[in-house]
Design a protein around this motif. Structure first.
Motif, PDB file in Angstrom:
ATOM      1  N   UNK A 131       0.798  -1.230   0.000  1.00 18.87           N
ATOM      2  CA  UNK A 131       0.000   0.000   0.000  1.00 18.87           C
ATOM      3  C   UNK A 131       0.829   1.278   0.000  1.00 18.87           C
ATOM      4  N   UNK A 132       2.162   1.161  -0.068  1.00 20.84           N
ATOM      5  CA  UNK A 132       3.053   2.305   0.111  1.00 20.84           C
ATOM      6  C   UNK A 132       2.734   3.428  -0.884  1.00 20.84           C
ATOM      7  N   UNK A 133       2.679   4.639  -0.363  1.00 19.19           N
ATOM      8  CA  UNK A 133       2.345   5.778  -1.213  1.00 19.19           C
ATOM      9  C   UNK A 133       3.444   6.090  -2.216  1.00 19.19           C
ATOM     10  N   UNK A 152      -3.097   6.191   1.373  1.00 15.11           N
ATOM     11  CA  UNK A 152      -3.751   7.494   1.223  1.00 15.11           C
ATOM     12  C   UNK A 152      -5.222   7.338   0.864  1.00 15.11           C
ATOM     13  N   UNK A 153      -5.543   6.384   0.015  1.00 12.16           N
ATOM     14  CA  UNK A 153      -6.938   6.164  -0.358  1.00 12.16           C
ATOM     15  C   UNK A 153      -7.756   5.737   0.853  1.00 12.16           C
ATOM     16  N   UNK A 154      -7.220   4.816   1.637  1.00 11.49           N
ATOM     17  CA  UNK A 154      -7.931   4.358   2.827  1.00 11.49           C
ATOM     18  C   UNK A 154      -8.084   5.486   3.852  1.00 11.49           C
ATOM     19  N   UNK A 155      -7.031   6.259   4.050  1.00  8.38           N
ATOM     20  CA  UNK A 155      -7.091   7.358   5.015  1.00  8.38           C
ATOM     21  C   UNK A 155      -8.084   8.424   4.566  1.00  8.38           C
ATOM     22  N   UNK A 156      -8.091   8.747   3.281  1.00 11.50           N
ATOM     23  CA  UNK A 156      -9.021   9.757   2.775  1.00 11.50           C
ATOM     24  C   UNK A 156     -10.466   9.303   2.925  1.00 11.50           C
ATOM     25  N   UNK A 180       2.475   0.428  10.696  1.00 16.61           N
ATOM     26  CA  UNK A 180       1.704   1.312  11.577  1.00 16.61           C
ATOM     27  C   UNK A 180       2.107   2.765  11.367  1.00 16.61           C
ATOM     28  N   UNK A 181       3.416   2.997  11.315  1.00 18.70           N
ATOM     29  CA  UNK A 181       3.921   4.359  11.155  1.00 18.70           C
ATOM     30  C   UNK A 181       3.527   4.941   9.809  1.00 18.70           C
ATOM     31  N   UNK A 182       3.531   4.110   8.771  1.00 17.74           N
ATOM     32  CA  UNK A 182       3.152   4.593   7.443  1.00 17.74           C
ATOM     33  C   UNK A 182       1.669   4.950   7.400  1.00 17.74           C
ATOM     34  N   UNK A 183       0.815   4.147   8.019  1.00 17.83           N
ATOM     35  CA  UNK A 183      -0.609   4.460   8.039  1.00 17.83           C
ATOM     36  C   UNK A 183      -0.874   5.708   8.873  1.00 17.83           C
ATOM     37  N   UNK A 184      -0.155   5.865   9.973  1.00 21.77           N
ATOM     38  CA  UNK A 184      -0.300   7.076  10.787  1.00 21.77           C
ATOM     39  C   UNK A 184       0.057   8.315   9.981  1.00 21.77           C
ATOM     40  N   UNK A 185       1.124   8.241   9.188  1.00 25.62           N
ATOM     41  CA  UNK A 185       1.511   9.374   8.352  1.00 25.62           C
ATOM     42  C   UNK A 185       0.426   9.689   7.326  1.00 25.62           C
ATOM     43  N   UNK A 186      -0.183   8.646   6.765  1.00 21.74           N
ATOM     44  CA  UNK A 186      -1.265   8.859   5.805  1.00 21.74           C
ATOM     45  C   UNK A 186      -2.472   9.507   6.465  1.00 21.74           C
ATOM     46  N   UNK A 187      -2.775   9.115   7.693  1.00 31.71           N
ATOM     47  CA  UNK A 187      -3.902   9.713   8.411  1.00 31.71           C
ATOM     48  C   UNK A 187      -3.639  11.187   8.711  1.00 31.71           C
TER      49      UNK A 187
END
Length: 390
Positions: A131-133, A152-156, A180-187
């Motif tokens: 899923x990496x941006x 980014x799509x999931x966070x948006x 976890x850290x990557x998803x937090x950054x996307x959020x």
């Protein structure tokens, strides 16, 4: 160690019932997987699936065959499994010598190395697991398409829902795993995109047994987050998030990796003919379809749809059609799925689900876009630094 198996899912190239005037085509697609060792987690309730993703690929080959038998098109799925520490690049080279179509389950860095192989220059590669941006941004590759939604799509999708509910005050708990850290950054990025801000944040660093201590530890851990409307959980590994809901100091909804979760697919998706897809997958795999299964299914169905529409097995012709306005994939999400011509990401709605129901599906009403409302999810063309598709 590498395991190579050719699935017994091949359809004859020319059948007696094939339509007249149609040339027979044989298309071999490779499922290439790099197995990874899973880090330990607090609970062992979730089974480790050996066929994650691959089962979706097998179902898609069967679906391609349904249409292909009437057109003289034959499909075969070859599986290449690379064990942890194995020679993934060597396996990719060998697979590319046999077929230009690879659906890959591997980390982002490995995907880039495969895409840069000389043998892959004219191939079509599908990312069904990373899923990496950055793969949709500055590190994109013209021969690499993405059927798994980006972070980014999931966070948006989640932030659209939070904004609609006026849950503007956000707090977040983040795990320590790289995912976890990557998803937090996307959020964080998504919150800013939709005019919100994540206030208090805490990192989860407990090593105690939360199965016994959650009711005592979690209230103390969340007490100093202040007041908020929604608590975000960045726990992509599935480690601690399950113990947070209903144990927080303040009674607030939980979302992100736990609670209300934005996903590519879930067993609770039932509308738009999805129940039929769910049933066929369960008959094949003996379990519900998961997001990586759906991504693998969408990748192989993309090839099947392109072959059907162009009556060609030439990679250059298929790629041009897949990225053209004429391509559409019926993905059981209520809208035709298409690819972003600037970075190869499959446009798709994102269901927001709980374990037993779909709560909403993004893009939500009111989020408009000049091209496609689905482009309100993830990196839009002006936001993406990808220039490989120009």
């Amino acid at each position: 160690m590498r395991r190579l198996r050719t699935a017994l899912l091949t359809v004859a190239a020319i059948l007696s019932g094939a339509l007249p005037g149609r040339a027979g085509l044989d298309v071999t697609i490779t499922w290439l997987q790099q197995r990874a060792e899973r880090p330990p987690v607090l609970s062992n309730l979730d089974p480790v699936l050996d066929d994650l993703g691959r089962a979706g690929a097998e179902l898609a080959i069967r679906d391609n065959a349904t249409t292909g038998r009437f057109l003289g098109h034959g499909y075969a799925l070859e599986e290449v499994i690379v064990e942890p520490g194995g020679d993934l690049l060597g396996a990719a080279r060998a697979a590319l010598d046999r077929s230009p179509y690879l659906v890959i389950d591997a980390p982002a860095e490995a995907l880039l190395q495969i895409a840069d192989l000389p043998q892959a220059r004219d191939a079509i590669l599908f990312n069904a697991a990373a899923p990496d941006m950055k793969l949709r941004d500055g590190d994109c590759r013209a021969n690499l398409l993405h059927t798994l939604p980006s972070l980014a799509m999931r966070a948006d999708a989640l932030m659209q829902f939070a904004r609609l509910k006026r849950w503007d005050r956000l707090a977040m708990i983040t795990g320590t795993h790289p995912g976890d850290l990557a998803f937090a950054a996307a959020l964080r990025r998504s919150a800013a995109k939709f005019g919100m801000k994540i206030g208090a944040e805490k990192s989860w660093a407990f090593d105690a047994d939360m199965r016994r201590n959650a009711a005592q530890e979690v209230p103390l851990f969340t007490q100093d987050l202040g007041d908020y409307d929604l608590l975000l959980i960045a726990d992509e590994l599935g480690d601690f998030g399950r113990y947070v809901a209903y144990n927080t100091w303040r009674p607030r909804p939980v979302a992100g990796s736990e609670g209300l979760v934005p996903v590519a697919w879930s067993r609770v998706v039932e509308q738009w003919g999805a129940a039929q897809l769910q049933s066929r997958f369960a008959d094949l795999a003996g379990r519900p379809m998961r997001p990586r299964d759906y991504a693998a299914w969408a990748a192989i169905r993309t090839i099947g749809e392109a072959v059907t529409r162009t009556n060609s097995a030439d990679p250059a012709s298929l790629r041009a059609f897949i990225l053209s306005p004429g391509f559409e994939l019926a993905g059981f999400k209520g809208r035709p799925l298409t690819y972003r011509h600037w970075n190869g990401q499959l446009r798709q709605p994102i269901p927001l689900v709980t374990p037993r129901a779909v709560v909403a599906q993004a893009p939500l009403s009111g989020y408009l876009h000049q091209r496609s409302e689905m482009d309100t999810l993830g990196l839009d063309a002006p936001e993406s630094a990808c220039n490989a598709f120009d």
